[in-house]
Design a protein around this motif. Structure first.
Motif, PDB file in Angstrom:
ATOM      1  N   SER A  10       0.827  -1.214   0.000  1.00  0.00           N
ATOM      2  CA  SER A  10       0.000   0.000   0.000  1.00  0.00           C
ATOM      3  C   SER A  10       0.858   1.260   0.000  1.00  0.00           C
ATOM      4  N   GLY A  11       2.168   1.084   0.025  1.00  0.00           N
ATOM      5  CA  GLY A  11       3.068   2.240   0.054  1.00  0.00           C
ATOM      6  C   GLY A  11       3.341   2.757  -1.346  1.00  0.00           C
ATOM      7  N   ASN A  33       0.584  -4.014   6.532  1.00  0.00           N
ATOM      8  CA  ASN A  33      -0.250  -3.881   7.732  1.00  0.00           C
ATOM      9  C   ASN A  33      -0.528  -2.417   8.071  1.00  0.00           C
ATOM     10  N   MET A  35       1.446  -0.075   8.623  1.00  0.00           N
ATOM     11  CA  MET A  35       2.276   0.397   9.734  1.00  0.00           C
ATOM     12  C   MET A  35       2.751   1.837   9.481  1.00  0.00           C
ATOM     13  N   CYS A  88       9.254  -4.096  -0.398  1.00  0.00           N
ATOM     14  CA  CYS A  88       9.214  -2.630  -0.217  1.00  0.00           C
ATOM     15  C   CYS A  88       8.785  -2.230   1.193  1.00  0.00           C
ATOM     16  N   PRO A  92      10.701   3.810   6.845  1.00  0.00           N
ATOM     17  CA  PRO A  92      11.559   4.481   5.871  1.00  0.00           C
ATOM     18  C   PRO A  92      12.210   5.793   6.315  1.00  0.00           C
ATOM     19  N   LEU A 131      14.219  -3.046  -2.032  1.00  0.00           N
ATOM     20  CA  LEU A 131      14.352  -1.596  -2.124  1.00  0.00           C
ATOM     21  C   LEU A 131      15.243  -1.125  -0.989  1.00  0.00           C
ATOM     22  N   THR A 133      18.500   1.727   0.028  1.00  0.00           N
ATOM     23  CA  THR A 133      18.494   3.195   0.064  1.00  0.00           C
ATOM     24  C   THR A 133      19.914   3.745  -0.039  1.00  0.00           C
ATOM     25  N   LYS A 182      18.982  -0.498   7.436  1.00  0.00           N
ATOM     26  CA  LYS A 182      18.922  -0.781   5.998  1.00  0.00           C
ATOM     27  C   LYS A 182      20.248  -1.395   5.521  1.00  0.00           C
ATOM     28  N   GLY A 206      17.578   6.696  -4.495  1.00  0.00           N
ATOM     29  CA  GLY A 206      17.723   8.120  -4.208  1.00  0.00           C
ATOM     30  C   GLY A 206      16.376   8.565  -3.651  1.00  0.00           C
ATOM     31  N   CYS A 207      15.817   9.643  -4.188  1.00  0.00           N
ATOM     32  CA  CYS A 207      14.474  10.045  -3.749  1.00  0.00           C
ATOM     33  C   CYS A 207      13.470   9.388  -4.676  1.00  0.00           C
ATOM     34  N   HIS A 219       8.985  11.896   5.879  1.00  0.00           N
ATOM     35  CA  HIS A 219       9.334  11.059   4.727  1.00  0.00           C
ATOM     36  C   HIS A 219       8.458  11.385   3.536  1.00  0.00           C
TER      37      HIS A 219
HETATM   38  N1  LIG Z   1      10.552   6.961  -0.902  1.00  0.00           N
HETATM   39  C1  LIG Z   1      11.836   7.184  -0.935  1.00  0.00           C
HETATM   40  O1  LIG Z   1      12.275   8.305  -1.171  1.00  0.00           O
HETATM   41  C2  LIG Z   1      12.815   6.055  -0.737  1.00  0.00           C
HETATM   42  C3  LIG Z   1      14.170   6.324  -0.965  1.00  0.00           C
HETATM   43  C4  LIG Z   1      15.087   5.296  -0.833  1.00  0.00           C
HETATM   44  C5  LIG Z   1      14.656   4.040  -0.468  1.00  0.00           C
HETATM   45  N2  LIG Z   1      13.345   3.803  -0.231  1.00  0.00           N
HETATM   46  C6  LIG Z   1      12.943   2.453   0.174  1.00  0.00           C
HETATM   47  O2  LIG Z   1      11.962   1.971  -0.708  1.00  0.00           O
HETATM   48  C7  LIG Z   1      11.055   1.133   0.021  1.00  0.00           C
HETATM   49  C8  LIG Z   1       9.650   1.591  -0.222  1.00  0.00           C
HETATM   50  O3  LIG Z   1       9.554   2.943   0.204  1.00  0.00           O
HETATM   51  P1  LIG Z   1       8.205   3.745   0.069  1.00  0.00           P
HETATM   52  O4  LIG Z   1       8.567   5.160  -0.175  1.00  0.00           O
HETATM   53  O5  LIG Z   1       7.280   3.038  -0.831  1.00  0.00           O
HETATM   54  O6  LIG Z   1       7.699   3.626   1.581  1.00  0.00           O
HETATM   55  P2  LIG Z   1       6.202   3.697   2.112  1.00  0.00           P
HETATM   56  O7  LIG Z   1       6.311   4.033   3.542  1.00  0.00           O
HETATM   57  O8  LIG Z   1       5.348   4.533   1.216  1.00  0.00           O
HETATM   58  O9  LIG Z   1       5.724   2.195   1.963  1.00  0.00           O
HETATM   59  C9  LIG Z   1       6.116   1.194   2.852  1.00  0.00           C
HETATM   60  C10 LIG Z   1       4.895   0.372   3.168  1.00  0.00           C
HETATM   61  O10 LIG Z   1       5.323  -0.690   4.042  1.00  0.00           O
HETATM   62  C11 LIG Z   1       4.300  -0.882   4.998  1.00  0.00           C
HETATM   63  N3  LIG Z   1       4.895  -1.478   6.188  1.00  0.00           N
HETATM   64  C12 LIG Z   1       5.657  -0.868   7.118  1.00  0.00           C
HETATM   65  N4  LIG Z   1       5.991  -1.730   8.076  1.00  0.00           N
HETATM   66  C13 LIG Z   1       5.415  -2.925   7.746  1.00  0.00           C
HETATM   67  C14 LIG Z   1       5.412  -4.197   8.346  1.00  0.00           C
HETATM   68  N5  LIG Z   1       6.018  -4.427   9.513  1.00  0.00           N
HETATM   69  N6  LIG Z   1       4.760  -5.207   7.721  1.00  0.00           N
HETATM   70  C15 LIG Z   1       4.101  -4.990   6.548  1.00  0.00           C
HETATM   71  N7  LIG Z   1       4.068  -3.790   5.936  1.00  0.00           N
HETATM   72  C16 LIG Z   1       4.729  -2.770   6.534  1.00  0.00           C
HETATM   73  C17 LIG Z   1       3.740   0.511   5.263  1.00  0.00           C
HETATM   74  O11 LIG Z   1       2.434   0.464   5.809  1.00  0.00           O
HETATM   75  C18 LIG Z   1       3.792   1.136   3.884  1.00  0.00           C
HETATM   76  O12 LIG Z   1       2.569   0.971   3.190  1.00  0.00           O
HETATM   77  C19 LIG Z   1      11.503   1.179   1.475  1.00  0.00           C
HETATM   78  O13 LIG Z   1      12.296   0.063   1.738  1.00  0.00           O
HETATM   79  C20 LIG Z   1      12.344   2.430   1.551  1.00  0.00           C
HETATM   80  O14 LIG Z   1      13.330   2.337   2.553  1.00  0.00           O
HETATM   81  C21 LIG Z   1      12.415   4.789  -0.366  1.00  0.00           C
END
Ligand SMILES: NC(=O)c1ccc[n+]([C@@H]2O[C@H](COP(=O)([O-])OP(=O)(O)OC[C@H]3O[C@@H](n4cnc5c(N)ncnc54)[C@H](O)[C@@H]3O)[C@@H](O)[C@H]2O)c1
Length: 350
Positions: A10-11, A33, A35, A88, A92, A131, A133, A182, A206-207, A219
């Motif tokens: 859902s992220g 979940n 979270m 994913c 974060p 994913l 970082t 990470k 990156g972002c 975030h």
């Molecule tokens: N967005 C960024 O800028 C960015 C940059 C570098 C790396 N990343 C990495 O990419 C990945 C995805 O990032 P994103 O931006 O989509 O994050 P996000 O927070 O939008 O999505 C993460 C999802 O994981 C779910 N989640 C969290 N803990 C959980 C758990 N214990 N069990 C099940 N689900 C859980 C959250 O509810 C959320 O929907 C992450 O690993 C993040 O570290 C993101």
């Protein structure tokens, strides 16, 4: 029909991966979940995105599963034996990690280990996409000599014109606890590749951005900025005069990289994945661009202290990824990303 298992479905990235794979004929099992709501409060709630996704897809099976729940994870892998794993789910934010160190490590590091072990036991041949970082490099990128320009910092050494590559060291530097958890996950993913011969990849983001980000102050900088403009909220700039630079990649282009790896997997691969120089922007520049799109000034406040572990100038060198996957490229420009964020921030959908 091939089955993909997507965590954090859902992220921002997970939801894009679900839609992307569903469109390409995969049955997609999503584990999330919500979270993010627990981490970031109502701004982080991903329920809207799950509802949107459920309507938009045909073979998506969302499940309210916590990646820390080892028994359920191992059982899910044994029952489904997915052909592709896209991991994913994460805590974060580096700011948040300091106040919730156990949750941060258990989700990011132990959760990743649960998934790797599930994959090793039940589908070791299936590509495993993680994913990661750029925070695995900690503060090391801040040691590079920089020049201060009018609206941004840049690298002084022309050797870094294309940005930072994967040879940047990951130890002997401050990461924030988030970066450290990470790193643990990134190294585990590599190890399941090297030690067990599994096709694993770490994409060091990156972002990562896009319209389906539940942007929160801690975030999701562009999405949060767009929302601050929409809702006429005060946006806080933390240090470096707002000249800190990030390279932005649209979540769709993250998915095409993931797909390129799925189609031609390698063992223990590591790639930096961002928008590159063309998609780089400083906080000050992003504010100006989005103010233009919204037609009003941002209410802003300057906090004269940078976030700990924040990069001053980070641009991903995409050379290794281009060399291994010559068909892959960034297709969504920074202008398009900003247009999409401004359009989507307009109605109260996020
Ligand atoms: N967005 C960024 O800028 C960015 C940059 C570098 C790396 N990343 C990495 O990419 C990945 C995805 O990032 P994103 O931006 O989509 O994050 P996000 O927070 O939008 O999505 C993460 C999802 O994981 C779910 N989640 C969290 N803990 C959980 C758990 N214990 N069990 C099940 N689900 C859980 C959250 O509810 C959320 O929907 C992450 O690993 C993040 O570290 C993101």
């Amino acid at each position: 029909m091939k089955t993909a298992l997507v965590t954090g479905s859902s992220g921002l990235i997970g939801s894009e991966a679900v839609a992307f794979l569903d469109e390409r004929g995969f049955r997609v099992i999503g584990l999330d979940n919500n979270m993010r709501r627990d981490f970031f409060g109502p701004d982080g709630d991903t329920t809207w995105n799950l509802q949107r996704l459920t309507k938009a897809t045909s073979h998506f099976e969302p499940r309210d599963v916590d990646v820390r729940d080892r028994d359920t994870i191992l059982r899910s892998f044994a029952e489904e034996r997915p052909d592709l794993v896209v991991h994913c789910a994460a805590q974060p934010s580096h700011d948040l990690a300091a106040s919730r160190p156990f949750d941060d490590f258990e989700v990011n590091a132990v959760g990743t280990l649960n998934l790797l072990e599930g994959a090793r036991q039940s589908c070791p041949e299936s590509p495993f996409v993680f994913l990661s970082t750029n925070k695995v490099y900690g503060d090391a990128p801040n040691e590079l000599e920089l020049v201060e320009l009018e609206t941004r910092y840049d690298y002084a050494d022309p050797a870094y014109a294309d940005g930072i590559d994967e040879s940047m060291r990951i130890d002997a530097t401050m990461h924030s606890l988030f970066g450290a958890s990470k790193v643990a996950a990134d190294v585990l993913v590599q190890e399941y590749g090297r030690y067990f011969g599994m096709p694993t990849v770490c994409f060091r983001g990156g972002c990562l951005t896009g319209p389906h980000h539940s942007g929160a102050e801690l975030h999701g900088f562009l999405a949060y900025l767009a929302r601050a403009l929409r809702d006429v909220q005060t946006y806080r700039i933390y240090g470096y005069k707002g000249k800190q630079v990030r390279d932005n990649i649209h979540s769709y282009d993250v998915c095409t990289a993931m797909m390129a790896f799925y189609e031609a997997p390698r063992v223990a691969a590591v790639y930096n994945l961002g928008g590159g120089r063309a998609n780089s922007i400083s906080v000050l520049e992003a504010i100006e661009e989005l103010e233009g799109r919204f037609g009003r000034p941002l209410q802003r406040e300057y906090v004269d202290e940078p976030r700990r572990g924040d990069h001053i100038c980070y641009i991903s060198d995409l050379g290794r990824l281009h060399a291994d996957y010559p068909g892959w490229e960034v297709t969504i420009s920074l202008d398009e990303i900003l247009d999409q964020l401004a359009e989507l921030a307009a109605p109260a959908t996020t």
